[in-house]
Design a protein around this motif. Structure first.
Motif, PDB file in Angstrom:
ATOM      1  N   UNK A 178     -16.295  -2.282  -6.236  1.00 19.55           N
ATOM      2  CA  UNK A 178     -15.538  -3.120  -7.173  1.00 19.55           C
ATOM      3  C   UNK A 178     -14.446  -3.896  -6.456  1.00 19.55           C
ATOM      4  N   UNK A 179     -13.897  -3.302  -5.427  1.00 22.89           N
ATOM      5  CA  UNK A 179     -12.833  -3.960  -4.695  1.00 22.89           C
ATOM      6  C   UNK A 179     -13.386  -5.200  -3.993  1.00 22.89           C
ATOM      7  N   UNK A 180     -14.613  -5.047  -3.440  1.00 25.43           N
ATOM      8  CA  UNK A 180     -15.226  -6.182  -2.753  1.00 25.43           C
ATOM      9  C   UNK A 180     -15.449  -7.335  -3.754  1.00 25.43           C
ATOM     10  N   UNK A 181     -15.931  -6.995  -4.936  1.00 27.94           N
ATOM     11  CA  UNK A 181     -16.118  -8.020  -5.972  1.00 27.94           C
ATOM     12  C   UNK A 181     -14.797  -8.724  -6.259  1.00 27.94           C
ATOM     13  N   UNK A 182     -13.745  -7.915  -6.398  1.00 30.83           N
ATOM     14  CA  UNK A 182     -12.395  -8.444  -6.675  1.00 30.83           C
ATOM     15  C   UNK A 182     -11.972  -9.410  -5.575  1.00 30.83           C
ATOM     16  N   UNK A 183     -12.235  -9.023  -4.320  1.00 32.62           N
ATOM     17  CA  UNK A 183     -11.824  -9.856  -3.187  1.00 32.62           C
ATOM     18  C   UNK A 183     -12.608 -11.178  -3.167  1.00 32.62           C
ATOM     19  N   UNK A 184     -13.925 -11.060  -3.409  1.00 34.54           N
ATOM     20  CA  UNK A 184     -14.769 -12.262  -3.387  1.00 34.54           C
ATOM     21  C   UNK A 184     -14.328 -13.247  -4.474  1.00 34.54           C
ATOM     22  N   UNK A 185     -14.084 -12.696  -5.679  1.00 37.74           N
ATOM     23  CA  UNK A 185     -13.610 -13.557  -6.773  1.00 37.74           C
ATOM     24  C   UNK A 185     -12.296 -14.227  -6.377  1.00 37.74           C
ATOM     25  N   UNK A 186     -11.410 -13.428  -5.810  1.00 39.12           N
ATOM     26  CA  UNK A 186     -10.110 -13.933  -5.343  1.00 39.12           C
ATOM     27  C   UNK A 186     -10.300 -15.067  -4.349  1.00 39.12           C
ATOM     28  N   UNK A 225     -12.872 -17.142  -4.075  1.00 35.64           N
ATOM     29  CA  UNK A 225     -13.311 -18.374  -4.726  1.00 35.64           C
ATOM     30  C   UNK A 225     -12.239 -18.995  -5.587  1.00 35.64           C
ATOM     31  N   UNK A 226     -11.359 -18.213  -6.096  1.00 36.87           N
ATOM     32  CA  UNK A 226     -10.257 -18.754  -6.905  1.00 36.87           C
ATOM     33  C   UNK A 226      -9.163 -19.329  -6.013  1.00 36.87           C
ATOM     34  N   UNK A 227      -9.323 -19.112  -4.734  1.00 35.55           N
ATOM     35  CA  UNK A 227      -8.401 -19.719  -3.788  1.00 35.55           C
ATOM     36  C   UNK A 227      -7.109 -18.963  -3.553  1.00 35.55           C
ATOM     37  N   UNK A 228      -6.975 -17.796  -4.114  1.00 32.93           N
ATOM     38  CA  UNK A 228      -5.729 -17.068  -3.826  1.00 32.93           C
ATOM     39  C   UNK A 228      -5.967 -15.880  -2.881  1.00 32.93           C
ATOM     40  N   UNK A 229      -6.564 -16.145  -1.733  1.00 33.07           N
ATOM     41  CA  UNK A 229      -6.817 -15.105  -0.729  1.00 33.07           C
ATOM     42  C   UNK A 229      -5.613 -14.896   0.184  1.00 33.07           C
ATOM     43  N   UNK A 230      -4.525 -15.454  -0.216  1.00 29.67           N
ATOM     44  CA  UNK A 230      -3.297 -15.355   0.581  1.00 29.67           C
ATOM     45  C   UNK A 230      -3.024 -13.926   1.051  1.00 29.67           C
ATOM     46  N   UNK A 231      -2.198 -13.884   2.056  1.00 24.51           N
ATOM     47  CA  UNK A 231      -1.964 -12.698   2.883  1.00 24.51           C
ATOM     48  C   UNK A 231      -2.808 -11.453   2.577  1.00 24.51           C
ATOM     49  N   UNK A 232      -2.687 -10.826   1.460  1.00 20.90           N
ATOM     50  CA  UNK A 232      -3.505  -9.643   1.166  1.00 20.90           C
ATOM     51  C   UNK A 232      -3.244  -8.498   2.128  1.00 20.90           C
ATOM     52  N   UNK A 233      -2.176  -8.630   2.815  1.00 26.71           N
ATOM     53  CA  UNK A 233      -1.847  -7.651   3.842  1.00 26.71           C
ATOM     54  C   UNK A 233      -1.698  -6.248   3.255  1.00 26.71           C
ATOM     55  N   UNK A 234      -0.952  -6.192   2.184  1.00 27.31           N
ATOM     56  CA  UNK A 234      -0.676  -4.887   1.573  1.00 27.31           C
ATOM     57  C   UNK A 234      -1.955  -4.213   1.087  1.00 27.31           C
ATOM     58  N   UNK A 235      -2.801  -4.995   0.407  1.00 23.44           N
ATOM     59  CA  UNK A 235      -4.013  -4.377  -0.143  1.00 23.44           C
ATOM     60  C   UNK A 235      -4.938  -3.925   0.981  1.00 23.44           C
ATOM     61  N   UNK A 236      -5.020  -4.722   2.067  1.00 22.50           N
ATOM     62  CA  UNK A 236      -5.866  -4.337   3.195  1.00 22.50           C
ATOM     63  C   UNK A 236      -5.384  -3.016   3.782  1.00 22.50           C
ATOM     64  N   UNK A 237      -4.094  -2.988   4.040  1.00 28.72           N
ATOM     65  CA  UNK A 237      -3.541  -1.786   4.656  1.00 28.72           C
ATOM     66  C   UNK A 237      -3.723  -0.557   3.776  1.00 28.72           C
ATOM     67  N   UNK A 238      -3.485  -0.729   2.479  1.00 27.51           N
ATOM     68  CA  UNK A 238      -3.610   0.442   1.614  1.00 27.51           C
ATOM     69  C   UNK A 238      -5.053   0.920   1.557  1.00 27.51           C
ATOM     70  N   UNK A 239      -5.991  -0.045   1.582  1.00 28.18           N
ATOM     71  CA  UNK A 239      -7.397   0.355   1.580  1.00 28.18           C
ATOM     72  C   UNK A 239      -7.721   1.121   2.860  1.00 28.18           C
ATOM     73  N   UNK A 240      -7.257   0.610   3.993  1.00 27.28           N
ATOM     74  CA  UNK A 240      -7.526   1.285   5.275  1.00 27.28           C
ATOM     75  C   UNK A 240      -6.943   2.697   5.257  1.00 27.28           C
ATOM     76  N   UNK A 241      -5.699   2.762   4.781  1.00 24.29           N
ATOM     77  CA  UNK A 241      -5.037   4.076   4.734  1.00 24.29           C
ATOM     78  C   UNK A 241      -5.814   5.056   3.883  1.00 24.29           C
TER      79      UNK A 241
END
Ligand code: UDP
Ligand code: MG
Length: 325
Positions: free
Chosen positions: A252-260, A262-278
């Motif tokens: 579901x997260x991947x779907x969320x990211x892909x939608x994001x 295409x909507x053009x708001x793929x900005x930084x995403x640093x926090x979400x990436x890090x939390x997912x990795x953690x």
């Protein structure tokens, strides 16, 4: 009715302070059961010296030379309570019809031994000593113990609630039990696996009469962990389940990211990436740890090292078959 030979098996590690107090108490109980014609006069109190560093073994030897009802065996080094108890029970089964295992510190009420033997006469082959209340325990100990029993049950481990290692076992059960070859011992969880008719008797547990406990929090935790991993493979299944759930969530997260995207708001995403990795590394590490625990167990079991080695016996103990060979 044939009077059974009873061996009371008592593991002792650095107990020079408490042995002189409790040994006469055990003797009184044994003698009173003999005079009540409950058990044979050949019954014994058998101490197992678990590689003590103090005068425990010489105390046991003195007891045995002063009184024929006392006997003892000594292990070649400290092997821990469960191994010492197993060593004692395996020795006792060569000489006795029934055994009762109990700690040497006077915490368990010795008066219920009579009730245990009575249950044996009524046809039970295993009689579990169960604590009727836990008043002498701290709130923390009570809470952790209760939660632990619940956890064991949920993992499919059949244990008797509030029973430790105070129990009567017939030598017939012990002979069957000697075919359980594992080195990771959690005796209270293993005896129910043998089967045969069993029952429980209830008693109140007291404070130690002298000396101090050998089970600090860390050792109790180790035993608790052994109890689960020696008797259940559910934790591995839980990990498989956890892995499935996490994969599902990440889908579901991947779907969320892909939608994001295409909507053009793929900005930084640093926090979400890090939390997912953690999160994922955490799950992976825990999983590896639990699997590693079982791999470690397999490693120990395949070596099949002896679980205890007897170095000495008091001379009043009858010769067992192995000694004669
Ligand atoms: N014991 C043993 N080997 C060890 C530690 C303990 O044989 O390495 C014995 C100890 O002498 C006692 C029993 O196991 O008879 C239970 O230990 P303890 O009373 O210290 O534990 P607690 O009752 O506090 O859980
Ligand atoms: Mg104790």
């Amino acid at each position: 009715m044939q009077k059974p030979i009873l061996y009371i098996v008592i593991p002792c590690y650095n107990e020079e302070q408490v042995l002189p107090i409790t040994a006469p108490m055990f003797l009184d109980t044994l003698k009173s059961m003999i005079s009540d014609e409950q058990i044979s006069d050949e019954s014994r109190i058998m101490f197992v010296n678990d590689g003590s560093k103090d005068k425990t073994w010489s105390t046991i030897q003195n007891l045995a030379s002063d009184n024929p009802y006392f006997a003892g065996i000594s292990l070649s080094r400290n092997r821990g309570h469960q191994n010492a108890l197993l060593g004692g029970l395996m020795e006792a089964k060569e000489h006795a019809d029934i055994t009762i295992s109990i700690d040497c510190d006077g915490q368990d009420d010795i008066h219920v031994m009579k009730e245990m033997v009575k249950q044996y006469h009524d046809g039970c082959e295993i009689v579990y000593g169960v604590r009727s209340k836990r008043d002498t325990d701290t709130f923390f100990k009570r809470f952790t113990a209760r939660s632990y029993y619940k956890l064991l049950k949920s993992m499919g481990v059949d244990v008797v609630y509030d029973h430790a290692d105070y129990r009567l076992v017939s030598s017939r059960v012990l002979r069957e039990f000697s075919n359980f070859k594992e080195v990771n011992l959690f005796l209270r969880g293993m005896f129910p696996l043998v089967g045969f008719k069993s029952t429980s008797v209830y008693y109140e547990r007291h404070e130690r009469l002298a000396g101090k406990s050998h089970y600090p929090f860390s050792k109790s935790m180790a035993l608790a962990f052994d109890g689960i991993t020696s008797l259940s493979i559910k934790p591995i299944r839980i990990i498989t389940g956890l892995g499935t759930i996490v994969s599902f969530l990440s889908f579901f997260m991947i779907i969320y990211i892909v939608i994001g995207y295409f909507l053009g708001n793929t900005t930084p995403g640093w926090a979400s990436t890090l939390s997912a990795i953690g999160f994922f590394s955490g799950v992976q590490l825990i999983s590896l740890g639990v699997i590693g625990e079982y791999v470690g167990k397999i490693y120990m079991e395949t070596k099949a090292r002896p679980r205890y080695i007897i170095s000495e016996k008091t001379s009043n103990l009858p010769k067992s078959q192995e000694d004669k060979d």
